[in-house]
Design a protein around this motif. Structure first.
Motif, short mmCIF file in Angstrom:
data_model
loop_
_atom_site.label_atom_id
_atom_site.label_comp_id
_atom_site.label_asym_id
_atom_site.label_seq_id
_atom_site.Cartn_x
_atom_site.Cartn_y
_atom_site.Cartn_z
N VAL A 356 -51.84 16.01 -41.16
CA VAL A 356 -50.46 15.74 -40.79
C VAL A 356 -50.04 16.74 -39.73
O VAL A 356 -50.39 17.92 -39.82
N ALA A 357 -49.29 16.29 -38.72
CA ALA A 357 -48.80 17.19 -37.68
C ALA A 357 -47.47 16.66 -37.16
O ALA A 357 -47.26 15.45 -37.09
N SER A 358 -46.60 17.58 -36.78
CA SER A 358 -45.28 17.16 -36.29
C SER A 358 -44.66 18.24 -35.43
O SER A 358 -45.04 19.41 -35.50
N VAL A 359 -43.69 17.84 -34.61
CA VAL A 359 -42.89 18.78 -33.84
C VAL A 359 -41.53 18.14 -33.60
O VAL A 359 -41.42 16.92 -33.44
N GLY A 360 -40.49 18.95 -33.62
CA GLY A 360 -39.16 18.43 -33.35
C GLY A 360 -38.51 17.75 -34.54
O GLY A 360 -38.90 17.96 -35.69
N MET A 361 -37.51 16.92 -34.27
CA MET A 361 -36.72 16.29 -35.31
C MET A 361 -37.41 15.09 -35.95
O MET A 361 -38.11 14.33 -35.27
N THR A 362 -37.20 14.94 -37.25
CA THR A 362 -37.58 13.69 -37.90
C THR A 362 -36.58 12.62 -37.47
O THR A 362 -35.51 12.93 -36.92
N GLU A 363 -36.91 11.37 -37.73
CA GLU A 363 -35.99 10.29 -37.38
C GLU A 363 -34.65 10.47 -38.09
O GLU A 363 -33.58 10.34 -37.49
N ALA A 364 -34.70 10.81 -39.38
CA ALA A 364 -33.47 10.98 -40.16
C ALA A 364 -32.62 12.11 -39.62
O ALA A 364 -31.38 11.99 -39.52
N LYS A 365 -33.24 13.24 -39.26
CA LYS A 365 -32.48 14.37 -38.74
C LYS A 365 -31.90 14.07 -37.37
O LYS A 365 -30.79 14.53 -37.04
N ALA A 366 -32.62 13.32 -36.56
CA ALA A 366 -32.10 12.95 -35.24
C ALA A 366 -30.84 12.09 -35.38
O ALA A 366 -29.85 12.29 -34.67
N ILE A 367 -30.88 11.14 -36.29
CA ILE A 367 -29.72 10.28 -36.52
C ILE A 367 -28.56 11.10 -37.10
O ILE A 367 -27.41 10.95 -36.68
N ALA A 368 -28.89 11.99 -38.05
CA ALA A 368 -27.85 12.83 -38.65
C ALA A 368 -27.20 13.75 -37.62
O ALA A 368 -26.03 14.11 -37.76
N GLY A 409 -38.65 14.08 -31.25
CA GLY A 409 -39.62 14.48 -32.25
C GLY A 409 -40.85 13.61 -32.22
O GLY A 409 -40.82 12.48 -31.70
N ALA A 410 -41.94 14.13 -32.75
CA ALA A 410 -43.19 13.37 -32.85
C ALA A 410 -43.84 13.69 -34.19
O ALA A 410 -43.84 14.85 -34.62
N HIS A 411 -44.40 12.67 -34.83
CA HIS A 411 -44.92 12.81 -36.19
C HIS A 411 -46.20 12.00 -36.31
O HIS A 411 -46.25 10.83 -35.93
N MET A 412 -47.24 12.64 -36.85
CA MET A 412 -48.56 12.02 -36.91
C MET A 412 -49.19 12.21 -38.28
O MET A 412 -49.01 13.26 -38.90
N VAL A 413 -49.96 11.24 -38.69
CA VAL A 413 -50.78 11.39 -39.88
C VAL A 413 -52.08 10.65 -39.64
O VAL A 413 -52.07 9.50 -39.17
N GLY A 414 -53.21 11.32 -39.89
CA GLY A 414 -54.51 10.72 -39.64
C GLY A 414 -55.51 11.75 -39.17
O GLY A 414 -55.21 12.95 -39.09
N ALA A 415 -56.70 11.29 -38.84
CA ALA A 415 -57.78 12.19 -38.43
C ALA A 415 -57.43 12.97 -37.17
O ALA A 415 -56.96 12.39 -36.18
N GLU A 416 -57.66 14.25 -37.21
CA GLU A 416 -57.56 15.17 -36.06
C GLU A 416 -56.17 15.24 -35.42
O GLU A 416 -56.04 15.68 -34.26
N VAL A 417 -55.13 14.84 -36.12
CA VAL A 417 -53.80 14.89 -35.49
C VAL A 417 -53.33 16.33 -35.26
O VAL A 417 -52.48 16.57 -34.40
N THR A 418 -53.89 17.30 -35.99
CA THR A 418 -53.51 18.69 -35.74
C THR A 418 -53.96 19.15 -34.36
O THR A 418 -53.41 20.11 -33.82
N GLU A 419 -54.96 18.49 -33.79
CA GLU A 419 -55.39 18.79 -32.42
C GLU A 419 -54.59 18.01 -31.39
O GLU A 419 -54.54 18.40 -30.22
N LEU A 420 -53.96 16.92 -31.79
CA LEU A 420 -53.23 16.07 -30.85
C LEU A 420 -51.79 16.53 -30.64
O LEU A 420 -51.22 16.32 -29.56
N ILE A 421 -51.17 17.13 -31.66
CA ILE A 421 -49.73 17.40 -31.61
C ILE A 421 -49.35 18.31 -30.45
O ILE A 421 -48.21 18.25 -29.96
N GLN A 422 -50.28 19.11 -29.98
CA GLN A 422 -49.96 20.04 -28.89
C GLN A 422 -49.48 19.29 -27.65
O GLN A 422 -48.65 19.80 -26.88
N GLY A 423 -49.97 18.07 -27.43
CA GLY A 423 -49.54 17.29 -26.28
C GLY A 423 -48.04 17.02 -26.30
O GLY A 423 -47.33 17.16 -25.29
#
Length: 465
Positions: A356-368, A409-423
């Motif tokens: 799992v990898a993420s950066v920034g706001m979740t969808e819920a937090k962005a709306i809030a 925000g960007a949110h990922m789940v799956g193989a190697e997403v910890t290497e992708l989130i930097q983009g």
């Protein structure tokens, strides 16, 4: 007699030792104080050795599922002692690397227990001897430790913290993990892949509760599919270790209580900052629930006294600590153009299976927060590289401001997403909008193409799904 330095750093974790290096680069005379091992929790008992364990469980998983790749592997087994030995060797190698960096940068390393005896003074106790260090500036980087379950102290035999879970004397057969943050989920993933029967209990209403709700829902299903029992909205009580097992009671939101027996329990309910007995109170340093209060540059409000890393509060991440260390040092050195830390651009990663990898706001937090949003989502099953890897489960999700195109925000789940989130982190740092991301050319075949497709999907332009 005291020894004078430009900077004295209390704690040598990823915040402290990076701050020491940057200060040395800027011509400062630096001393760093460490009571245990250079590199702190991250290098020795956290980020790195856990990834070594998870790499082992990942390979073991592939070996036991070799048939899916047209291969045959029989008699697959493991040696727990060698697994732990490898993990400790990795940690030892990096500890040695930090020692080398300190020597290269002419940083004075002082071993012992340090405490602030004045705003610009650290007294270090080693056995029966003391050593007084003075600094024009002092950085507190003492980190944090695992929080105990109320009423139950981890004994290292049946009830474990993360430290015990990294050096097990025996493999759990039936494991209870209390807490489903990154640490809890990573250990649940490791031990489940190594054939333990795992139950994860979370007090809040979803696993990985700081992540986007779609990610949490996906992870709950993925972990359950792997054979774990996931219980949310529940609390654990009456944890009673015995000689060969430990009993615990799980009470769900509807009040139903169930008592069961486990071989081991891992407590992963958060951390406690290491702020006790280091002289903060006498200096008037402000704290909030134990964490040192700082501004965006690490300044505490006490002249010449700074604080960085886990001791200052969330997010409790090694890369956040390192960045804070650089900012604090550059600010105290008077460098032009130093910006305060933007925690919204700090990526979070969980190295479970799936990752799992993420950066920034979740969808819920962005709306809030008042944003009208455009949301894009692209599944791993639509990506050729993911299918070829045999890793077709997961998704990439992007959240944009509908009016400005800002990547919220960007949110990922799956193989190697910890290497992708930097983009996506770089995109946010550069204040990139959807236009630049849509026109960027992503290499084929790669998992990164899903990032592009997710952006396109937010604007109704996805090409491959």
């Amino acid at each position: 007699m005291s020894e004078a330095f430009d900077l004295v750093i209390l704690g040598s974790g990823p915040g402290g030792y990076v701050a020491a290096i940057r200060a040395a680069q800027l011509g400062m005379k630096v001393a760093i104080v460490e009571r245990e091992r250079l590199g702190g929790i991250c290098l020795n008992w956290g980020c790195i050795p856990t990834k070594a364990l998870l790499r082992t469980s990942e390979i073991y998983h592939y070996m036991t599922h070799a048939d899916a790749y047209g291969l045959s592997a029989t008699g697959v087994s493991f040696d727990l002692a060698k697994i732990v030995e490898r993990s400790r060797k990795v940690a030892g190698q990096l500890n040695g690397g930090v020692k080398g960096l300190m020597k290269k940068n002419k940083v004075t390393v002082v071993e012992g227990v340090g405490a602030l005896t004045a705003p610009a003074e650290v007294t270090v106790t080693t056995g029966d001897t003391t050593r007084v260090l003075t600094g024009k500036n002092v950085i507190v980087a003492t980190g944090a430790r695992a929080r105990d379950l109320p009423g139950v102290a981890a004994d290292g035999k049946r009830v474990w913290t993360y430290r015990h879970a990294m050096v097990p004397a025996e493999m759990p057969t039936k494991l209870l993990v209390i807490g489903s943050g990154a640490i809890g989920v990573e250990f649940a993933s490791f031990y489940s892949d190594m054939a333990a029967k795992v139950t994860v209990v979370e007090m809040l209403d979803r696993v990985l509760p700081v992540e986007d709700e779609d990610v949490s829902a996906f992870m709950a299903k993925a972990l359950a599919k792997q054979g774990m029992t996931i219980v949310t909205g529940a609390k654990v009580s009456d944890v009673k270790p015995g000689a060969d097992s430990v009993s615990a009671t799980i009470t769900t939101a509807d009040g139903k209580a169930t008592t069961d027996s486990y071989s081991h329990v891992i407590v992963a309910i958060g951390i406690v900052p290491n702020t006790e007995n280091i002289g903060l109170e006498a200096l008037g340093v402000k704290t909030d629930r134990g964490h040192i209060v700082t501004d965006g540059y690490g300044a505490t409000g006490v002249p010449g006294l700074w604080a960085i890393g886990d001791v200052t509060g969330p997010p409790w991440l090694a890369h956040k600590a390192s960045h804070e260390g650089v900012i604090a040092v550059e600010k105290m050195a008077g460098l032009a153009g130093v910006h305060p830390l933007d925690t919204g651009n700090i990526p979070g990663c969980t190295y479970s299976r799936p990752q799992v990898a993420s950066v920034g706001m979740t969808e819920a937090k962005a709306i809030a927060a008042g944003h009208a949003v455009k949301v894009g989502k692209f599944p791993f099953i639509g990506n050729g590289k993911a299918i070829a890897l045999g890793e077709a489960e997961g998704f990439v999700k992007t959240v944009f401001d509908a009016a400005t195109g800002e990547l919220l925000g960007a949110h990922m789940v799956g193989a190697e997403v910890t290497e992708l989130i930097q983009g996506y982190m770089v995109a946010r740092q550069l204040e990139t909008t959807e236009v630049e991301l849509q026109h960027a050319v992503f290499p084929h075949p790669t998992l990164s193409e899903m990032m592009h497709e997710s952006v396109l999907d937010a604007y109704g332009r996805a090409l491959h799904y």
